[in-house]
Structure formats: C-alpha cells, structure tokens
Design an enzyme around this catalytic site. Structure first.
Site, PDB file in Angstrom:
ATOM      1  N   LYS A  98       0.819  -1.210   0.000  1.00 26.10           N
ATOM      2  CA  LYS A  98       0.000   0.000   0.000  1.00 26.10           C
ATOM      3  C   LYS A  98       0.853   1.260   0.000  1.00 26.10           C
ATOM      4  O   LYS A  98       2.063   1.237   0.246  1.00 26.10           O
ATOM      5  CB  LYS A  98      -0.987  -0.032   1.159  1.00 26.10           C
ATOM      6  CG  LYS A  98      -2.113  -1.028   0.897  1.00 26.10           C
ATOM      7  CD  LYS A  98      -3.337  -0.793   1.743  1.00 26.10           C
ATOM      8  CE  LYS A  98      -4.523  -1.613   1.213  1.00 26.10           C
ATOM      9  NZ  LYS A  98      -5.711  -1.478   2.067  1.00 26.10           N
ATOM     10  N   ARG A 144      -3.930  -9.841   4.353  1.00 24.95           N
ATOM     11  CA  ARG A 144      -4.315  -9.874   2.945  1.00 24.95           C
ATOM     12  C   ARG A 144      -3.133  -9.373   2.112  1.00 24.95           C
ATOM     13  O   ARG A 144      -2.717  -8.220   2.264  1.00 24.95           O
ATOM     14  CB  ARG A 144      -5.551  -8.992   2.741  1.00 24.95           C
ATOM     15  CG  ARG A 144      -6.109  -8.956   1.328  1.00 24.95           C
ATOM     16  CD  ARG A 144      -7.375  -8.100   1.305  1.00 24.95           C
ATOM     17  NE  ARG A 144      -7.986  -8.067  -0.016  1.00 24.95           N
ATOM     18  CZ  ARG A 144      -7.686  -7.198  -0.967  1.00 24.95           C
ATOM     19  NH1 ARG A 144      -6.754  -6.264  -0.744  1.00 24.95           N
ATOM     20  NH2 ARG A 144      -8.288  -7.238  -2.141  1.00 24.95           N
TER      21      ARG A 144
END
Length: 283
Positions: A219, A253
C-alpha cells in the site's frame, strides 16, 4: 476465536490466516490488470494455493475511483474464479454489493469482504442466515468515489468507534457474532501518517473482540514511507505484516504469498503459537 470458514477450521488464538489477492479487474492498484483475464486469474488462484495461502480474496471492482462496473459484469468477473478456487482454499469475495455477495456465497464463497463498511445495510441481510463470514472495513467514502485530504482528530479511536457501530448494525440485522471480522482499512480514506499511527495502535482495534484482518500489502503508506514504487515494496510489506500480527491481526491480505507465509509462520513460531517443522539443530 475458533471459526469454521468455508468448511475449514481456524483457531485465531493460535494461527494467522494468509489471504491471497486475485483481482479480475483491469485497473487494480498493484498488478494493473495482470490477472484480469480469466485464465490468468485461475493460474493465480492455483499458484497462491500452492504457495500456502489459506484464503483467496477475489475482487471484481476496485475500491478506488474508476469507471462504473455493473452488477452483471462484476458477477461475470467473480463467479468463475470462486468456482475455480473453492476446493483449494477458503474463498473470499471483495464486494460492496449485496446481490454479488448473495451469489458468491451461493457459489461457494466462505467470506464476503465489504470494504465499504456496510454502507449498504442490506449487505448484512445478505450474510445473515448463511454460514459465511462478513469482513467489516473502515472507510469514509462511497466505493469508487474520491475523498481528498481526509482528517481525523484521533484516527485510531475514530476507526474503532466506526467499526463498533457497524458491528452493532450487522448484529441488529441478524449477523451472528461468530460471523464477524473487522478490518481498520489501511490507506482507505487515510493518509500515510494516519495509516502509520493506526498500525502502531492496532491492538486497540483488536480489543474490539473480533478477529482482525490487516490489508497492508504494497500500500501507499509503505511506498511513501520508504519512497518505494509498487514493484519494490515487498520488504516494507513483510515488516508491516509482522508488526500487525504482533499487534493482534489474525488474517493478513497480501499479494506476495510465499514470502508472507514464511514471515507469518516464523512470527507464529517466535510467539510460541507454532512448532518448527523440523528441529534438528544441536539436538
């Protein structure tokens, strides 16, 4: 903390589940459509299972702004991958649409991953009465909608309050407590400072009392912290994953499954949750 999910038993007091990401989208933020073609998505499912993924999260529409995708098109993208994955691992479907959730669960998905945080309360209705899990994620904007310059007085407290309120909404509509998973939503309507602080205080989210998912893989808060482009964020991702596990995350995840599986299994062993596979050294 013990759950039966997709016919498989998980004891989140002693194990961390690794969730692989397989997106059937042409505009996913990390792989830029690498698994958009169905045959590539199925290959990715098999590779993730071979690499040790416990769950496979299938997405047909990104959270980020982009062109409209109809319900019919989302179903066409997602359901064939659910069918391909359901015998290999627990299948999660990343969707904010109740109609897609119902169809995915009927097709064999064991988890619905709602990154909108029950913006449509009918999502809870779609899960109530089933055996599927519901991931409730913190976000502020409607899916596919820009939300520039988000502000918080206390990001962790506000995320915790939001999640507690949405959990109560789910329970009020018939979702059982043992179906609920929470996700603080790293980077979703948050800047890098918000995501870093949220990670430092992730144990406050874990104290809500439901298994916690951390979706940190590659991210932007990692990229901006390290000044690293997308292809160069694995080391930062591994550090963030381990830190989140130490702060109470029990599902992670990720994109790079094999590396994360090794990092998670080593972390479990150091926490005393998992024995070594072999123990010959100096024995």
């Amino acid at each position: 903390m013990q759950r039966v999910i997709g016919g498989r038993t998980f004891d989140f007091a002693r194990r961390v589940a690794v969730m692989a990401i397989v997106n059937r989208t042409p505009d996913s933020f990390h792989d830029r459509g690498r698994t958009f073609a169905l045959e590539r998505a199925v290959e990715a499912v098999r590779a993730a299972a071979d690499a040790g993924a416990d769950w496979i999260d299938v997405g047909g529409v990104p959270f980020a702004p982009g062109p409209e995708v109809s319900v019919a098109e989302e179903l066409d993208r997602v359901l064939p991958v659910v069918h391909a994955a359901r015998d290999l691992a627990v299948v999660s479907v990343d969707t904010y649409r109740p109609a897609v959730a119902r169809a995915a669960v009927a097709a064999g998905a064991g988890v619905v991953n709602d990154t909108s945080g029950l913006r449509d309360p009918a999502m809870a209705d779609a899960i109530a009465g089933s055996d599927a899990m519901l991931v409730i994620t913190h976000s502020l904007a409607a899916p596919r909608t820009p939300y520039p310059r988000p502000t918080y007085a206390d990001v962790t407290s506000e995320v915790a309050d939001f999640l507690q309120q949405r959990v109560q909404l789910a329970l009020s509509r018939g979702v059982r407590p043992d179906q609920i998973i929470v996700d603080p939503g790293h980077d979703l309507n948050k800047n890098t400072y918000h995501s870093l602080e949220l990670t430092r205080r992730l144990d406050e989210i874990a104290r809500i009392g439901y298994p916690m998912l951390a979706a940190v893989s590659n991210k932007d808060f990692i990229g901006e912290t390290l000044d690293a482009p997308q292809p160069e964020r694995l080391a930062g991702t591994l550090a963030a994953v381990v830190f989140c596990v130490l702060r109470g995350a029990r599902i992670v995840r990720v994109h790079d499954v094999r590396a994360v599986v090794d990092a998670v299994r080593m972390t479990e062993a150091m926490l005393g949750l998992r024995p070594p596979v072999v123990a010959r050294h100096n024995r």
